[in-house]
Design an enzyme around this catalytic site. Sequence first.
Site, short mmCIF file in Angstrom:
data_model
loop_
_atom_site.label_atom_id
_atom_site.label_comp_id
_atom_site.label_asym_id
_atom_site.label_seq_id
_atom_site.Cartn_x
_atom_site.Cartn_y
_atom_site.Cartn_z
N LYS A 197 35.12 -34.27 -11.57
CA LYS A 197 34.90 -33.17 -12.50
C LYS A 197 36.51 -32.83 -12.84
CE LYS A 197 33.21 -28.45 -12.65
NZ LYS A 197 32.52 -27.44 -11.89
N ASP A 199 27.63 -26.63 -21.28
CA ASP A 199 26.42 -25.80 -20.53
C ASP A 199 26.08 -24.50 -21.35
OD1 ASP A 199 28.93 -24.75 -19.99
OD2 ASP A 199 28.43 -24.17 -17.95
N ARG A 241 25.76 -16.64 -7.80
CA ARG A 241 27.06 -16.31 -7.80
C ARG A 241 27.20 -14.94 -6.88
NH1 ARG A 241 30.58 -18.97 -11.34
NH2 ARG A 241 29.67 -19.92 -13.04
N LYS A 255 39.36 -30.38 -10.77
CA LYS A 255 39.30 -30.28 -9.48
C LYS A 255 39.88 -31.75 -8.60
CE LYS A 255 36.54 -27.95 -7.57
NZ LYS A 255 36.87 -26.74 -6.72
N THR A 256 40.72 -31.39 -7.67
CA THR A 256 41.08 -32.28 -6.87
C THR A 256 40.75 -31.98 -5.37
OG1 THR A 256 43.19 -31.22 -6.02
CG2 THR A 256 43.28 -32.43 -8.15
N LYS A 277 24.15 -23.61 -12.06
CA LYS A 277 24.56 -23.36 -10.66
C LYS A 277 23.06 -23.39 -9.97
CE LYS A 277 28.71 -22.28 -11.16
NZ LYS A 277 29.76 -23.02 -10.26
N HIS A 320 41.45 -21.98 -14.57
CA HIS A 320 41.98 -23.34 -14.01
C HIS A 320 41.70 -24.32 -15.17
CE1 HIS A 320 37.67 -24.31 -13.56
NE2 HIS A 320 37.72 -23.20 -12.74
N HIS A 367 38.96 -24.69 -17.61
CA HIS A 367 38.94 -23.64 -18.58
C HIS A 367 39.67 -24.27 -19.77
CE1 HIS A 367 37.70 -21.05 -15.25
NE2 HIS A 367 36.74 -20.79 -15.98
N GLN A 370 24.74 -12.20 -22.71
CA GLN A 370 25.82 -12.80 -23.76
C GLN A 370 25.43 -12.79 -25.23
OE1 GLN A 370 26.79 -16.76 -21.89
NE2 GLN A 370 26.94 -17.42 -24.09
N THR A 378 35.39 -14.49 -12.54
CA THR A 378 35.14 -14.93 -11.01
C THR A 378 36.39 -15.22 -10.22
OG1 THR A 378 34.87 -17.12 -12.14
CG2 THR A 378 32.89 -15.76 -11.93
#
Length: 405
Positions: free
Chosen positions: A230, A195, A87, A233-234, A83, A46, A49, A174, A41
């Site tokens: 989370k 998830d 996406r 994330k910043t 989500k 990041h 992961h 999957q 994606t």
Amino acid sequence: MSDFLTEARERGFLHQITDEAALSARLSAGPVTAYVRFDCTADSLHVGHLLSIMLLRLFQKHGHRPIVLVGGGTTKVGDPSGKDEARQLLSEEQIEANKAGIRRSFASFLDFSEGRALMLDNAEWLDRLGYIAFLRDVGRHFSVNRMLTMDSVRLRLEREAPLSFLEFNYMLLQSYDFLELHRRHGCVLQMGGSDQWGNIVMGADLIRRVEGQEAFGLTTPLLTTASGAKMGKTAAGAVWLNPDRLSPFEYWQFWRNAEDADVGRFLALFTDLPMAEIARLSALRGAEVNEAKKVLATEATALLHGREAAEAAALAARRTFEQRERADTLPAITHALPASVLDLAVAAGLAASKGEARRLIAQHGLRLNDRVVEDVAAIVTPADLEQGAAKLSAGRKRHVLVRPA
């Protein structure tokens, strides 16, 4: 319990396992092959992961073989897990570019020599599927009733958010990945975030139904910071792993700015330090906890970018801090955190209103810690503090330090 599961539990990696006793026995009997899937994606992974990457690293350390499955095929469908909307579908060219970037993210974490780890792409088999044959051979093993109870589907329906038939197929694809890896490489374990539990369980069940053999699933916990933000994330955006998206210095700073309550947990999950040393560092209190944060930052950065880059980042950070101590003349405000970046821009006098702050962001004119703020909904948390303050800037010349109230 097997050595791998013992250390994984001690370090905080384990959340759910389909059959822990049977999996432990299998792991103790000899080398096992396991995989984690990463969809394409973006052109870099990041920090979000990183938990799965470190779990694969630990798996290999204990003599097992990890598979990194790049989702060149599943990215064309889009994972509905967690989500509220579909996406955005990417072009073939975008997926190929993202695939190349993701592959670079793994070079420093796993040993791919002589087949010790594999990197595969599920487009190899998913792109070749004949739809009718797939429905007859695989689709008949899936109960729609059961699929509707899985979180990835149920939560979307409960919120009355649309779920396309394309996304509804994701669980089958999957699961089919797991079956193909089992057939091709003897893979018996799929690992992933919490998830993915429903998708993983369905894949293990498909192997039992089709092959009559045992397969297992293992998930890691949902990871948030002590303040509830989370992980990865910043307010300035995602914490990317590839150096062309985020420099080693910025990566070092991210870990250096960890909240005090997170340091011990992050040392266990994101470094290779022995647990005895982690226990010693975790016991530090007061100002001494900053030493533990520096160790965390340097060790985490060394794993990704190499020891030399990590030491250079630590040195640059020390010089920057010394310069701030000598000439800390910037105006400062105190404000309760977490807080929206819009509220902080107004409180700091950098914008007259939230509307003006939004326009600043749209024009790439607002920066947090010298990084452009891209999201008008960004939240500044204690994780964004550098040496006890966050630097908020409008344009080139207007700067204000935000200190927690």
